[in-house]
Design a protein around this motif. Structure first.
Motif, PDB file in Angstrom:
ATOM      1  N   GLY A   8       0.814  -1.196   0.000  1.00  0.00           N
ATOM      2  CA  GLY A   8       0.000   0.000   0.000  1.00  0.00           C
ATOM      3  C   GLY A   8       0.851   1.251   0.000  1.00  0.00           C
ATOM      4  N   THR A  24      -2.857   6.053  -5.005  1.00  0.00           N
ATOM      5  CA  THR A  24      -3.328   5.598  -3.704  1.00  0.00           C
ATOM      6  C   THR A  24      -4.515   4.658  -3.833  1.00  0.00           C
ATOM      7  OG1 THR A  24      -2.589   7.688  -2.724  1.00  0.00           O
ATOM      8  CG2 THR A  24      -4.130   6.355  -1.433  1.00  0.00           C
ATOM      9  N   ASN A  46      -4.067   0.737  -2.948  1.00  0.00           N
ATOM     10  CA  ASN A  46      -4.695   0.389  -1.672  1.00  0.00           C
ATOM     11  C   ASN A  46      -6.062  -0.274  -1.812  1.00  0.00           C
ATOM     12  OD1 ASN A  46      -2.461   1.743  -0.760  1.00  0.00           O
ATOM     13  ND2 ASN A  46      -3.560   3.292   0.390  1.00  0.00           N
ATOM     14  N   TYR A  64      -6.212   8.688   1.618  1.00  0.00           N
ATOM     15  CA  TYR A  64      -5.795   7.475   2.320  1.00  0.00           C
ATOM     16  C   TYR A  64      -6.948   6.923   3.151  1.00  0.00           C
ATOM     17  CZ  TYR A  64      -2.950   4.313   5.134  1.00  0.00           C
ATOM     18  OH  TYR A  64      -2.445   3.204   5.752  1.00  0.00           O
ATOM     19  N   SER A 108      -9.299   5.123   0.912  1.00  0.00           N
ATOM     20  CA  SER A 108      -8.795   3.834   0.449  1.00  0.00           C
ATOM     21  C   SER A 108      -8.879   2.773   1.542  1.00  0.00           C
ATOM     22  CB  SER A 108      -7.351   3.977  -0.046  1.00  0.00           C
ATOM     23  OG  SER A 108      -6.434   4.194   1.025  1.00  0.00           O
ATOM     24  N   LYS A 109      -8.639   3.162   2.788  1.00  0.00           N
ATOM     25  CA  LYS A 109      -8.644   2.176   3.864  1.00  0.00           C
ATOM     26  C   LYS A 109     -10.056   1.866   4.347  1.00  0.00           C
ATOM     27  CE  LYS A 109      -4.305   1.272   3.830  1.00  0.00           C
ATOM     28  NZ  LYS A 109      -3.838  -0.065   3.412  1.00  0.00           N
TER      29      LYS A 109
END
Length: 306
Positions: A94, A112, A116, A157, A160-161
């Motif tokens: 990632g 990203t 990810n 981020y 993406s998570k």
């Protein structure tokens, strides 16, 4: 799966075939080493297989671009030819650029999300057919506490998570009847190069990559849907988010300096990481450059700061 039907069977590490992505540094390298020490046949997929080989002696290391379906299929086919199966996939690779959303280059946003999110989905798609055929398998998607805890300076981020966590929970339900356990790991701040420039002391929960690796391998026994590292962080956040009025939460976040991701790029100690992010972004935006050997593991992220 019936109401009282048992879930997927546990997989013993001794003799298991384990594939770890982004395994040349940090959490991935520690996970590969720990699995190998416990008797697993370990394969590492990374954009820098030479570095991975030095980091995890004894592992089979191959080049893998997690955003490329053909790259996934080539590696999975080779592992199945050698062992006849893949028992465990650890989707660890990632990236974690930080900073203001409006200042973030579009190419960096693409990188990203592709690494990810697309990388996690492609990894599961690549290994699921052989696991379904064997009626057994274990997939660990390394998400982040950023998949539950929104932070200024980490909008892309965070997105993406959150996606990686949601994909894990949905895939878990979709494939548990086939004998496959899908688990998500949510590390807090991890002491690796990705945390360069950040203040990891004070109120920010911080762990070592070895602790995250232990949590990843522990899921083979627990088969828990999601595990935060430290374990108390996710439950504590859910309770706090539910019960704390927003003004008080805003005050607490200020004390915790939760917006430092907006500023850490200005710190000289983060320069090396930013240079690698820039190189990787350029390579991803221009596919012809991808063969240059830039190490995905150099910028791999598995936590708020791996």
């Amino acid at each position: 799966m019936g109401l009282f039907q048992r879930g997927p069977a546990r997989i013993r590490l001794d003799g298991a075939v384990v594939l770890v992505t982004g395994g040349a540094r940090g959490i991935g390298a520690r996970t590969a080493c720990a699995a190998g020490d416990r008797g697993a046949h370990v394969w590492i997929g990374d954009l820098d297989p030479d570095l991975a080989e030095r980091a995890a002696t004894g592992a089979q290391c191959r080049r893998l671009d997690v955003t490329d379906p053909a790259s996934w299929q080539s590696l999975v086919d080779e592992i199945v030819r050698v062992h006849g199966r893949i028992d465990v996939l650890v989707n660890n690779a990632g990236v974690m650029p930080t900073g203001s959303l409006i200042a973030q280059p579009l190419a960096e946003i693409d990188l990203t999300l592709d690494v990810n999110v697309r990388g996690v989905l492609l990894g599961m798609r690549a290994v699921l057919p052989t696991m379904i055929a064997a009626r057994r398998g274990h997939i660990v998607n390394v998400a982040s506490m950023a998949g539950e805890l929104p932070l200024p300076g980490m909008v892309t981020y965070n997105a993406s998570k959150y996606a990686a966590l949601g994909a894990s929970l949905a895939a878990r339900r979709e494939y548990e009847a086939a004998g496959i356990a899908v688990c998500a790991i949510l590390p807090a701040a991890v002491r690796t190069e990705l945390s360069s420039g950040a203040d990891l002391g004070g109120t920010l929960p911080t762990v070592d990559p070895e602790q995250v690796a232990d949590a990843i391998l522990h899921t083979l026994r627990s088969r828990a849907a999601q595990t935060s590292v430290p374990q108390w962080v996710s439950p504590a956040w859910r309770v706090a988010d539910l019960l704390t009025p927003e003004p008080l939460m805003r005050l607490a976040r200020g004390v915790a300096d939760d917006d430092q991701a907006l500023r850490i790029n200005a710190n000289a100690g983060r320069r090396g990481y930013l240079d690698r992010i820039a190189d990787q972004t350029r390579a991803h935006a221009e596919p012809g450059i991808r063969e240059s050997g830039i190490a995905e593991s150099d910028i791999s992220a598995s936590g708020i700061a791996e």
